[in-house]
Write a protein that holds these residues in place. Structure first.
Motif, PDB file in Angstrom:
ATOM      1  N   GLN A  27       0.711  -2.839   2.936  1.00 35.93           N
ATOM      2  CA  GLN A  27       0.210  -1.651   2.259  1.00 35.93           C
ATOM      3  C   GLN A  27       1.381  -0.708   2.095  1.00 35.93           C
ATOM      4  O   GLN A  27       1.901  -0.180   3.077  1.00 35.93           O
ATOM      5  CB  GLN A  27      -0.873  -1.007   3.110  1.00 35.93           C
ATOM      6  N   ARG A  64       3.418   2.204  -0.754  1.00 42.23           N
ATOM      7  CA  ARG A  64       3.385   2.954  -2.018  1.00 42.23           C
ATOM      8  C   ARG A  64       4.568   2.566  -2.883  1.00 42.23           C
ATOM      9  O   ARG A  64       5.586   2.111  -2.400  1.00 42.23           O
ATOM     10  CB  ARG A  64       3.525   4.446  -1.707  1.00 42.23           C
ATOM     11  N   GLU A  98       1.557  -4.379  -6.438  1.00 45.61           N
ATOM     12  CA  GLU A  98       0.587  -3.378  -6.917  1.00 45.61           C
ATOM     13  C   GLU A  98      -0.744  -4.031  -7.259  1.00 45.61           C
ATOM     14  O   GLU A  98      -1.291  -3.886  -8.343  1.00 45.61           O
ATOM     15  CB  GLU A  98       1.151  -2.617  -8.130  1.00 45.61           C
ATOM     16  N   ASP A 127      -3.741  -3.444  -6.264  1.00 47.87           N
ATOM     17  CA  ASP A 127      -4.861  -2.551  -6.586  1.00 47.87           C
ATOM     18  C   ASP A 127      -4.797  -2.137  -8.061  1.00 47.87           C
ATOM     19  O   ASP A 127      -5.789  -2.027  -8.750  1.00 47.87           O
ATOM     20  CB  ASP A 127      -4.871  -1.318  -5.675  1.00 47.87           C
ATOM     21  N   SER A 180       0.215  -3.609  -1.944  1.00 47.70           N
ATOM     22  CA  SER A 180      -0.827  -2.788  -2.550  1.00 47.70           C
ATOM     23  C   SER A 180      -0.858  -1.435  -1.855  1.00 47.70           C
ATOM     24  O   SER A 180      -0.635  -1.361  -0.649  1.00 47.70           O
ATOM     25  CB  SER A 180      -2.157  -3.503  -2.344  1.00 47.70           C
ATOM     26  N   ALA A 181      -1.117  -0.357  -2.627  1.00 48.70           N
ATOM     27  CA  ALA A 181      -1.175   0.964  -1.985  1.00 48.70           C
ATOM     28  C   ALA A 181      -2.498   1.131  -1.257  1.00 48.70           C
ATOM     29  O   ALA A 181      -2.585   1.738  -0.197  1.00 48.70           O
ATOM     30  CB  ALA A 181      -1.001   2.058  -3.016  1.00 48.70           C
ATOM     31  N   THR A 182      -3.560   0.575  -1.841  1.00 38.85           N
ATOM     32  CA  THR A 182      -4.848   0.612  -1.164  1.00 38.85           C
ATOM     33  C   THR A 182      -5.264  -0.834  -1.021  1.00 38.85           C
ATOM     34  O   THR A 182      -4.763  -1.692  -1.733  1.00 38.85           O
ATOM     35  CB  THR A 182      -5.902   1.326  -2.025  1.00 38.85           C
ATOM     36  N   CYS A 183      -6.156  -1.118  -0.095  1.00 37.03           N
ATOM     37  CA  CYS A 183      -6.574  -2.521   0.042  1.00 37.03           C
ATOM     38  C   CYS A 183      -8.049  -2.684  -0.288  1.00 37.03           C
ATOM     39  O   CYS A 183      -8.886  -2.717   0.603  1.00 37.03           O
ATOM     40  CB  CYS A 183      -6.257  -3.038   1.440  1.00 37.03           C
ATOM     41  N   GLN A 230      -0.430  -8.478   8.603  1.00 33.16           N
ATOM     42  CA  GLN A 230      -0.782  -7.291   7.831  1.00 33.16           C
ATOM     43  C   GLN A 230       0.126  -6.147   8.272  1.00 33.16           C
ATOM     44  O   GLN A 230       0.225  -5.836   9.456  1.00 33.16           O
ATOM     45  CB  GLN A 230      -2.232  -6.915   8.047  1.00 33.16           C
ATOM     46  N   ASP A 262       1.088  -2.192   7.649  1.00 32.78           N
ATOM     47  CA  ASP A 262       0.651  -0.959   7.008  1.00 32.78           C
ATOM     48  C   ASP A 262       1.806   0.024   6.988  1.00 32.78           C
ATOM     49  O   ASP A 262       2.255   0.483   8.024  1.00 32.78           O
ATOM     50  CB  ASP A 262      -0.537  -0.372   7.771  1.00 32.78           C
ATOM     51  N   GLN A 308      -2.730   9.179   4.234  1.00 30.41           N
ATOM     52  CA  GLN A 308      -3.695   8.555   3.348  1.00 30.41           C
ATOM     53  C   GLN A 308      -4.235   9.560   2.346  1.00 30.41           C
ATOM     54  O   GLN A 308      -4.443  10.718   2.688  1.00 30.41           O
ATOM     55  CB  GLN A 308      -4.854   8.000   4.153  1.00 30.41           C
TER      56      GLN A 308
END
Length: 404
Positions: free
Chosen positions: A52, A54, A163, A165, A198-201, A219, A221, A228
């Protein structure tokens, strides 16, 4: 005195070749950033990763570096026509160009190609003939090449979805899965290493992970709880109206729920419908339509106008909305219950701007009641059933508008 970050990211902590270090230094990179530090070893060791992160955090290098070192650590296959070892899928041509450039800046030995729609096929076919090591591209064009049997993905060793999302937002879920289908065999030990950024999952990320990743993926983060984005709350409303009523009601719905200055996107099924709604006299706001018959260049101009507030209402067919980077809006309206629930969830996420409640409205006819229930079930939401706005609602909304 070196900062903690610089100490942790020191080149000597990683299996980087002198060539790569020289290229990094030439670009002014003195040490690896936290996102690169955290992902380097797992990626280099061949693990599957969901990260995760940005955009703009040095995220491209976080997969480009370990993959390049890995490819360059074995003897180079210089054959003409060789199939790519690395496939990087990204949502937009801008990002594709950027990512390919980042890869090119890190290696003088590997051949890197960038494929996206709107560019001539011939140059891409020439590159495929001469052989590619790392292919960066957007889902539509990559899928075209696979379907035309020009691109062979069965020997891909590493797949990066960047990216993710955003790809969902743009309606690429199906295409991405079709592309992955050509390089993965169910239960095989030789499936490619898979890296998702991905910025959001959203749930789809985990669905993809379940389907294509090894059970023990890592995973990572890199966003952390502190930064957030406030989860935007979206209210889902459903309004029952006949299709003949739709055009007349639309203007009132927008007036009541978005006002005359708010931005609204309306999604519908057909080009005919998009044109009719945009030309509809009862619409009090400026509207423009987007559909498949409109050339790419004009679509980009329309979208830019919408972003810059030249007009307030964008009416798009579901298909034309694919592949568009949709800006955030005040109101999203679906003219009928969506068939593609993933896209719906993401589009509804374009509404809650900066902590305000976003509103997503789904119009349905009586016979579509079951479809609506399916969407609720699949998306895990509950539609609040409301009536068509009354004359009083509209007058109230207009006077509130005037006060603003």
């Amino acid at each position: 005195e070196l900062t903690e970050e610089a100490k942790e990211g020191a080149f000597s902590n990683f299996p980087l070749s002198q060539n790569t270090i020289n290229l990094l230094t030439a670009r002014g990179v003195k040490y690896l950033f936290p996102v690169q530090v955290k992902t380097f070893q797992p990626i280099y060791d061949g693990k599957d990763v969901i990260a995760q992160a940005r955009t703009g955090t040095g995220k491209t290098l976080s997969f480009a570096l370990p993959l390049i070192e890995k490819l360059q650590s074995v003897s180079q296959d210089g054959r003409r026509g060789r199939a790519p070892k690395v496939l990087v899928l990204v949502p937009t041509r801008e990002l594709a160009t950027q990512v390919a450039k980042d890869f090119k800046n890190l290696t003088r030995k590997l051949s890197i190609a960038c494929f996206y729609g709107g560019a001539p096929y011939k140059e891409q076919l020439d590159l495929l003939k001469s052989g590619i090591d790392i292919l960066v591209g957007t889902p539509g064009r990559i899928k075209d090449h696979i379907q035309n049997s020009k691109l062979e993905l069965s020997s891909v060793k590493h797949v990066v979805l960047d990216e993710v999302d955003h790809m969902l937002d743009m309606g690429f879920a199906e295409q991405v899965e079709e592309i992955l289908g050509s390089s993965y065999k169910k239960g095989s030990e030789n499936n490619p290493q898979t890296l998702l950024f991905s910025a959001t999952c959203p749930r789809w990320v985990y669905d993809v992970a379940k389907k294509y990743m090894k059970d023990e993926y890592e995973q990572i983060d890199l966003i952390g709880k502190k930064t957030q984005r406030t989860a935007t709350t979206v209210e889902h409303l459903a309004i029952q109206c006949r299709s003949s009523q739709r055009a007349g009601v639309l203007g009132d719905i927008i007036q009541v729920y978005s006002g005359s200055r708010g931005r609204t996107i309306v999604f519908c099924e057909t080009k005919k419908e998009a044109n009719e709604l945009a030309m509809n006299a009862s619409l009090k706001q400026d509207a423009q339509s987007l559909h498949g018959d409109i050339p790419q260049k004009q679509r980009e101009i329309t979208l830019k106008g919408f972003r810059n507030g030249v007009f307030e209402v964008l009416i798009a067919t579901n298909v034309a909305a694919r592949g568009l980077d949709i800006p955030e809006v005040d109101l999203v309206i679906q003219c009928s219950p969506p068939k593609d629930v993933d896209s719906y969830i993401h589009r509804s996420g374009r509404t809650g701007r900066a902590g305000r409640t976003g509103i997503c409205i789904c119009l349905f006819q009586r016979r579509e009641e079951d479809l609506l229930k399916q969407v609720e079930h699949k998306a895990g939401i509950t539609f609040k059933r409301v009536g068509v706005p009354s004359a009083t609602d509209v007058i109230k909304a207009s006077s509130n508008d005037a006060k603003k």
